[in-house]
Design a protein around this motif. Structure first.
Motif, mmCIF file in Angstrom:
data_model
loop_
_atom_site.group_PDB
_atom_site.id
_atom_site.type_symbol
_atom_site.label_atom_id
_atom_site.label_comp_id
_atom_site.label_asym_id
_atom_site.label_seq_id
_atom_site.Cartn_x
_atom_site.Cartn_y
_atom_site.Cartn_z
ATOM 1 N N ASP A 74 -1.821 -6.117 -5.690
ATOM 2 C CA ASP A 74 -0.932 -5.726 -4.667
ATOM 3 C C ASP A 74 0.181 -6.726 -4.320
ATOM 4 O OD1 ASP A 74 -2.705 -7.494 -3.424
ATOM 5 O OD2 ASP A 74 -3.860 -5.636 -2.550
ATOM 6 N N GLU B 81 3.851 -5.714 -5.000
ATOM 7 C CA GLU B 81 4.095 -4.459 -4.125
ATOM 8 C C GLU B 81 4.678 -5.157 -2.677
ATOM 9 O OE1 GLU B 81 4.644 -1.772 -5.778
ATOM 10 O OE2 GLU B 81 3.229 -2.085 -7.391
ATOM 11 N N LEU C 231 -0.595 0.290 1.576
ATOM 12 C CA LEU C 231 -0.672 -0.905 1.708
ATOM 13 C C LEU C 231 -0.568 -1.144 3.117
ATOM 14 C CD1 LEU C 231 0.574 -2.546 -1.513
ATOM 15 C CD2 LEU C 231 -1.666 -2.674 -0.695
ATOM 16 N N LYS D 279 2.540 3.875 -2.598
ATOM 17 C CA LYS D 279 1.760 2.781 -2.732
ATOM 18 C C LYS D 279 2.081 1.847 -1.396
ATOM 19 C CE LYS D 279 4.584 1.315 -6.342
ATOM 20 N NZ LYS D 279 4.614 0.945 -7.886
#
Length: 90
Positions: A35, A38, A8, A4
């Motif tokens: 996001d 993250e 990004l 993930k």
């Protein structure tokens, strides 16, 4: 780098099936978005740097990949535009 995070990072670099050389290095997001946490994790891992938001970005923060983070996002045969990393030591 987690899958993930790689997704990004690749988006921040402008990498896709059609682009095999990065052409940018930025991702704009803010607290409450899916996001944001993250990106904060990637900052903690030394894969990205965070800059305070401005009116230009609606108050959201800007995340820039470090060379370490950008290289971890590359697939075989892909390259980074050195211009996005000229201020950072190799």
């Amino acid at each position: 780098m987690l899958d993930k995070h790689k997704a990004l990072a690749r988006h921040a670099l402008g990498l896709s099936d059609l682009n095999t050389r990065s052409y940018r290095n930025r991702f704009v997001t803010g607290p409450g978005s899916d996001d944001y946490e993250e990106w904060m994790h990637m900052v903690g891992e030394g894969m990205a740097r965070r800059f305070k938001g401005s009116a230009l970005f609606g108050g959201n923060e800007v995340f820039i990949l470090t060379r370490k983070g950008a290289q971890a996002a590359l697939n075989p045969g892909e390259t980074l535009d050195a211009e996005d990393f000229h201020k950072e030591a190799a």
